[in-house]
Design a protein around this motif. Structure first.
Motif, PDB file in Angstrom:
ATOM      1  N   UNK A   1       0.852  -1.209   0.000  1.00 58.32           N
ATOM      2  CA  UNK A   1       0.000   0.000   0.000  1.00 58.32           C
ATOM      3  C   UNK A   1       0.878   1.245   0.000  1.00 58.32           C
ATOM      4  N   UNK A   2       1.901   1.226   0.867  1.00 56.41           N
ATOM      5  CA  UNK A   2       2.738   2.417   1.042  1.00 56.41           C
ATOM      6  C   UNK A   2       3.632   2.652  -0.171  1.00 56.41           C
ATOM      7  N   UNK A   3       4.013   1.567  -0.829  1.00 53.01           N
ATOM      8  CA  UNK A   3       4.889   1.710  -1.995  1.00 53.01           C
ATOM      9  C   UNK A   3       4.154   2.322  -3.187  1.00 53.01           C
ATOM     10  N   UNK A   4       2.821   2.380  -3.111  1.00 55.65           N
ATOM     11  CA  UNK A   4       2.059   3.044  -4.182  1.00 55.65           C
ATOM     12  C   UNK A   4       2.010   4.559  -3.996  1.00 55.65           C
ATOM     13  N   UNK A   5       2.423   5.035  -2.832  1.00 57.04           N
ATOM     14  CA  UNK A   5       2.489   6.489  -2.611  1.00 57.04           C
ATOM     15  C   UNK A   5       3.673   7.056  -3.399  1.00 57.04           C
ATOM     16  N   UNK A   6       3.684   8.356  -3.685  1.00 59.81           N
ATOM     17  CA  UNK A   6       4.895   8.952  -4.276  1.00 59.81           C
ATOM     18  C   UNK A   6       6.100   8.592  -3.391  1.00 59.81           C
ATOM     19  N   UNK A   7       7.233   8.309  -4.016  1.00 61.93           N
ATOM     20  CA  UNK A   7       8.361   7.728  -3.272  1.00 61.93           C
ATOM     21  C   UNK A   7       8.783   8.558  -2.056  1.00 61.93           C
ATOM     22  N   UNK A   8       8.764   9.874  -2.195  1.00 66.32           N
ATOM     23  CA  UNK A   8       9.246  10.722  -1.103  1.00 66.32           C
ATOM     24  C   UNK A   8       8.337  10.676   0.127  1.00 66.32           C
ATOM     25  N   UNK A   9       7.150  10.049  -0.021  1.00 64.72           N
ATOM     26  CA  UNK A   9       6.189  10.060   1.085  1.00 64.72           C
ATOM     27  C   UNK A   9       6.225   8.822   1.972  1.00 64.72           C
ATOM     28  N   UNK A  10       7.073   7.852   1.635  1.00 64.00           N
ATOM     29  CA  UNK A  10       7.079   6.636   2.462  1.00 64.00           C
ATOM     30  C   UNK A  10       8.479   6.069   2.643  1.00 64.00           C
ATOM     31  N   UNK A  11       8.747   5.593   3.857  1.00 64.38           N
ATOM     32  CA  UNK A  11       9.978   4.848   4.137  1.00 64.38           C
ATOM     33  C   UNK A  11       9.572   3.530   4.789  1.00 64.38           C
ATOM     34  N   UNK A  12      10.064   2.447   4.192  1.00 65.23           N
ATOM     35  CA  UNK A  12       9.773   1.105   4.715  1.00 65.23           C
ATOM     36  C   UNK A  12      11.022   0.657   5.470  1.00 65.23           C
ATOM     37  N   UNK A  13      10.871   0.389   6.744  1.00 65.34           N
ATOM     38  CA  UNK A  13      12.026   0.018   7.569  1.00 65.34           C
ATOM     39  C   UNK A  13      11.916  -1.462   7.913  1.00 65.34           C
ATOM     40  N   UNK A  14      12.723  -2.293   7.267  1.00 60.92           N
ATOM     41  CA  UNK A  14      12.660  -3.738   7.539  1.00 60.92           C
ATOM     42  C   UNK A  14      13.665  -4.063   8.632  1.00 60.92           C
ATOM     43  N   UNK A  15      13.143  -4.661   9.688  1.00 62.33           N
ATOM     44  CA  UNK A  15      13.915  -4.820  10.905  1.00 62.33           C
ATOM     45  C   UNK A  15      13.959  -6.301  11.300  1.00 62.33           C
ATOM     46  N   UNK A  16      15.151  -6.804  11.683  1.00 60.54           N
ATOM     47  CA  UNK A  16      15.202  -8.176  12.206  1.00 60.54           C
ATOM     48  C   UNK A  16      14.804  -8.182  13.685  1.00 60.54           C
ATOM     49  N   UNK A  17      15.048  -9.281  14.395  1.00 66.10           N
ATOM     50  CA  UNK A  17      14.722  -9.340  15.830  1.00 66.10           C
ATOM     51  C   UNK A  17      15.433  -8.199  16.557  1.00 66.10           C
ATOM     52  N   UNK A  18      14.675  -7.477  17.388  1.00 67.58           N
ATOM     53  CA  UNK A  18      15.247  -6.339  18.110  1.00 67.58           C
ATOM     54  C   UNK A  18      15.503  -6.744  19.571  1.00 67.58           C
ATOM     55  N   UNK A  19      16.740  -6.553  20.027  1.00 66.00           N
ATOM     56  CA  UNK A  19      17.092  -6.863  21.411  1.00 66.00           C
ATOM     57  C   UNK A  19      17.365  -5.564  22.161  1.00 66.00           C
TER      58      UNK A  19
END
Ligand SMILES: NC(=O)c1ccc[n+]([C@@H]2O[C@H](COP(=O)([O-])OP(=O)(O)OC[C@H]3O[C@@H](n4cnc5c(N)ncnc54)[C@H](OP(=O)(O)O)[C@@H]3O)[C@@H](O)[C@H]2O)c1
Length: 273
Positions: free
Chosen positions: A136-154
């Motif tokens: 959904x977010x990747x369909x927004x204009x590029x400057x409007x979204x950041x996708x942060x892919x995160x592994x296990x957080x300690x």
């Protein structure tokens, strides 16, 4: 104070709260909580928000953020609907969204670590939920979204570490996955990285984990050794016969050296406590 106005959805959670503490001295920062109280009710910067009952439009119209950070959990169908509405809002306003996604968007692959522009594929409902919201977010204009892919957080206050300590005290087994190769991160580094991305007006896909890989079992054993001299019971869980990767590495969007980390730093971060 810069003019950015930030709303953290899920600011009472582990990651959301770490982000709130990192950002609130630099930006006009607001947050939502759901079931936690912890003084949030009397804090003017915090709003109660129930993803299943409340209309996210109302919240957004009231706060009018220029940056929304989504760090929520909750009912999956409600998460999809809330992010649909959020996307519509972001499309129409001077606003940008940072979405906390997960390495699980690649859990359908097992043979390699994953990079920013690899195609997502998941076999879990959690991974599929993250993919759906990402798309959904990747369909927004590029400057409007950041996708942060995160592994296990300690981190010392992370639910994962708390659970491990609890298991040690109770003499319960600690699950380890000997075949699983992962990368990891901690709350401190993750929040600094996100602060940098906000500050530099970055957008696009980011893989925010350690730059090296480690076997899940080795990592957990080292963290336990760091917590103290205990001899817990390990339950070794084999989900596949072969080694399996669940790791998000950066290739196209590298962060400055001082914001990169390796898994040993995540281990060293866990002091006795
Ligand atoms: N932790 C990890 O290792 C990790 C790894 C990769 C990605 N992520 C992603 O990062 C995000 C944050 O994770 P976290 O570990 O910080 O989670 P968490 O500690 O469980 O926090 C979740 C947040 O969502 C809120 N929430 C829960 N149910 C809700 C509902 N029905 N309505 C509104 N708000 C609700 C919670 O509010 P209350 O606490 O006030 O109820 C809390 O603020 C998630 O999207 C997760 O998928 C986490």
């Amino acid at each position: 104070m810069e003019s950015k106005k930030i709303l953290i959805l899920g600011a009472s959670g582990f990651i959301g709260n770490a982000l709130y503490k990192e950002l609130c001295n630099y930006y006009d920062t607001y947050g939502t909580y759901f079931s936690s109280r912890n003084g949030y009710t009397s804090n003017q910067q915090f709003f109660q928000y129930d993803i299943q009952e409340d209309d996210i439009f109302e919240l957004l119209e009231e706060i009018r953020p220029t940056i929304i950070i989504s760090a929520l959990r909750g009912d999956f169908a409600a998460q999809i609907q809330a992010h649909q509405h959020l996307t519509e809002y972001v499309a129409k306003h001077n606003c940008k969204v940072f979405f906390l996604s997960s390495a699980n968007v690649f859990d359908g692959y097992s043979k390699f670590p994953s990079y920013e522009y690899d195609k997502t594929l998941s076999e879990s409902i959690y991974g599929r939920l993250k993919i759906k919201i990402e798309n959904m977010l990747l369909r927004l204009p590029k400057r409007k979204a950041a996708i942060l892919r995160v592994p296990m957080v300690f981190g010392n206050t992370s639910p994962r570490i708390k659970e491990m300590k609890q298991a040690i005290w109770n003499n319960d087994p600690i699950e380890v996955f000997p075949n699983l190769i992962i990368n990891v991160t901690n709350d401190d580094k993750l929040t600094q990285q996100i602060h940098y991305l906000i500050n530099r007006n970055k957008s696009g896909i980011y893989h925010l984990g350690s730059s090296d890989l480690v076997h899940h079992e080795d990592f957990i054993r080292e963290v336990v050794d760091r917590i103290g001299s205990f001899n817990p019971i390990y339950k070794r869980v084999f989900t596949t016969n072969e080694e399996r990767f669940l790791a998000v590495l950066p290739k196209d969007h590298l962060l400055p050296k001082n914001l990169q980390l390796n898994y040993q730093q995540v281990i060293d971060h866990h002091l006795v406590g």
